[in-house]
Scaffold this active site. Sequence first.
Site, PDB file in Angstrom:
ATOM      1  N   SER A 135       5.251  -0.826   5.199  1.00 46.13           N
ATOM      2  CA  SER A 135       6.072  -0.973   6.394  1.00 46.13           C
ATOM      3  C   SER A 135       6.308  -2.449   6.723  1.00 46.13           C
ATOM      4  O   SER A 135       5.422  -3.283   6.592  1.00 46.13           O
ATOM      5  CB  SER A 135       5.378  -0.295   7.574  1.00 46.13           C
ATOM      6  OG  SER A 135       6.113  -0.494   8.760  1.00 46.13           O
ATOM      7  N   ASN A 166       3.358 -14.113   8.865  1.00 50.04           N
ATOM      8  CA  ASN A 166       4.514 -13.678   9.637  1.00 50.04           C
ATOM      9  C   ASN A 166       4.068 -13.228  11.025  1.00 50.04           C
ATOM     10  O   ASN A 166       2.958 -12.732  11.204  1.00 50.04           O
ATOM     11  CB  ASN A 166       5.257 -12.545   8.927  1.00 50.04           C
ATOM     12  CG  ASN A 166       4.736 -11.170   9.289  1.00 50.04           C
ATOM     13  OD1 ASN A 166       5.162 -10.589  10.284  1.00 50.04           O
ATOM     14  ND2 ASN A 166       3.791 -10.658   8.517  1.00 50.04           N
ATOM     15  N   CYS A 182      -1.678  -4.129  14.179  1.00 49.13           N
ATOM     16  CA  CYS A 182      -0.746  -5.252  14.133  1.00 49.13           C
ATOM     17  C   CYS A 182      -1.373  -6.492  14.776  1.00 49.13           C
ATOM     18  O   CYS A 182      -1.733  -6.469  15.953  1.00 49.13           O
ATOM     19  CB  CYS A 182       0.555  -4.907  14.845  1.00 49.13           C
ATOM     20  SG  CYS A 182       1.799  -6.199  14.667  1.00 49.13           S
ATOM     21  N   LYS A 192      -3.557   3.387  10.158  1.00 46.70           N
ATOM     22  CA  LYS A 192      -3.540   2.089   9.478  1.00 46.70           C
ATOM     23  C   LYS A 192      -4.446   1.106  10.209  1.00 46.70           C
ATOM     24  O   LYS A 192      -4.230   0.814  11.396  1.00 46.70           O
ATOM     25  CB  LYS A 192      -2.119   1.543   9.397  1.00 46.70           C
ATOM     26  CG  LYS A 192      -1.993   0.271   8.568  1.00 46.70           C
ATOM     27  CD  LYS A 192      -0.525  -0.088   8.343  1.00 46.70           C
ATOM     28  CE  LYS A 192      -0.386  -1.316   7.463  1.00 46.70           C
ATOM     29  NZ  LYS A 192       1.043  -1.645   7.212  1.00 46.70           N
ATOM     30  N   GLY A 234      -2.622  -4.684   0.324  1.00 49.62           N
ATOM     31  CA  GLY A 234      -3.091  -6.031   0.630  1.00 49.62           C
ATOM     32  C   GLY A 234      -3.030  -6.900  -0.603  1.00 49.62           C
ATOM     33  O   GLY A 234      -3.941  -6.887  -1.417  1.00 49.62           O
TER      34      GLY A 234
END
Length: 303
Positions: free
Chosen positions: A21, A69, A131, A166, A244
């Site tokens: 994603s 990012n 996240c 996740k 990863g």
Amino acid sequence: MGRLSVDLCGITLDNPVIPASGTFGFGYEFAELYDINVLGTFSFKGTTKDPRFGNPTPRIAECSMGMINAVGLQNPGVDKVISEELPKLKKCFNKKVMANVSGFSVEDYAYTCERLDKEEQVGWLEVNVSCPNVHGGGMSFGTDPAAAAEVTRAVKAVTTKPVIIKLSPNVTDIVSIAKACEDAGADGISLINTLLGMRIDLRTKKPVIANKMGGFSGPAIFPVAVRMVYQVANAVRIPVVGMGGVSTACDVIEMMLAGATAVQVGAANLTDPFACRDIINELPGAMDKYGIKDLKSIIGGAR
């Protein structure tokens, strides 16, 4: 079933390679370059209840063997994903897709998952509690076993499709969080999301990224990911999706030996849009080199 096929939460994949994603959009962008039906499936762009513009720019910083990012979950919101993005995807992808969901409250997660669960093309719900570059949500749920379990239970209560949680690597005990999610009803675990990283511009003497910190991904984090996949796969009875720093067919095999049933490819897609296609094409040769007859037989082989 071919030698590359695997079973992920009751759904057969032609191969275990899944674009991660945030690195593959909603798929149809890449379909302009090649037939994306060669993929096992893919996890589409992280979706939230409401539209999000994301973090201020600059959002990207280069690193040795990777990148940082802090996009901040920019997406059009679940309503437009259902009304606009999924119909476009259906024209070019004939397999089940993995819906990646983020939220800022337990209620957010449940609402968005319940909406996406009703979509025919969605095969799995990948619930992102990891996240690292969004303030007030995301990773705050994934760093505590009780909070991660609460999200899991809430999502499972309103969905019928497999729920894969996740997890973040930015914790001291990944196993306890994975086990809490399993006990709360999770059908699978995805890991790892990005590590938390930072770069400083020597000329301005300020952080490169406006958000100051962001998610560090790329080949440099691969050994950390393998270790965590190995630990979690040894501790839970549900499937693990490993990711990863994966960038080669040999990386896929190594991740599966650690215990992954399927393997996501992230940052590699951002530097080479054909990365996943090429990894799939190279898998049979890599398997032959190491005497592997079929991929299902090597899952957890290092244990």
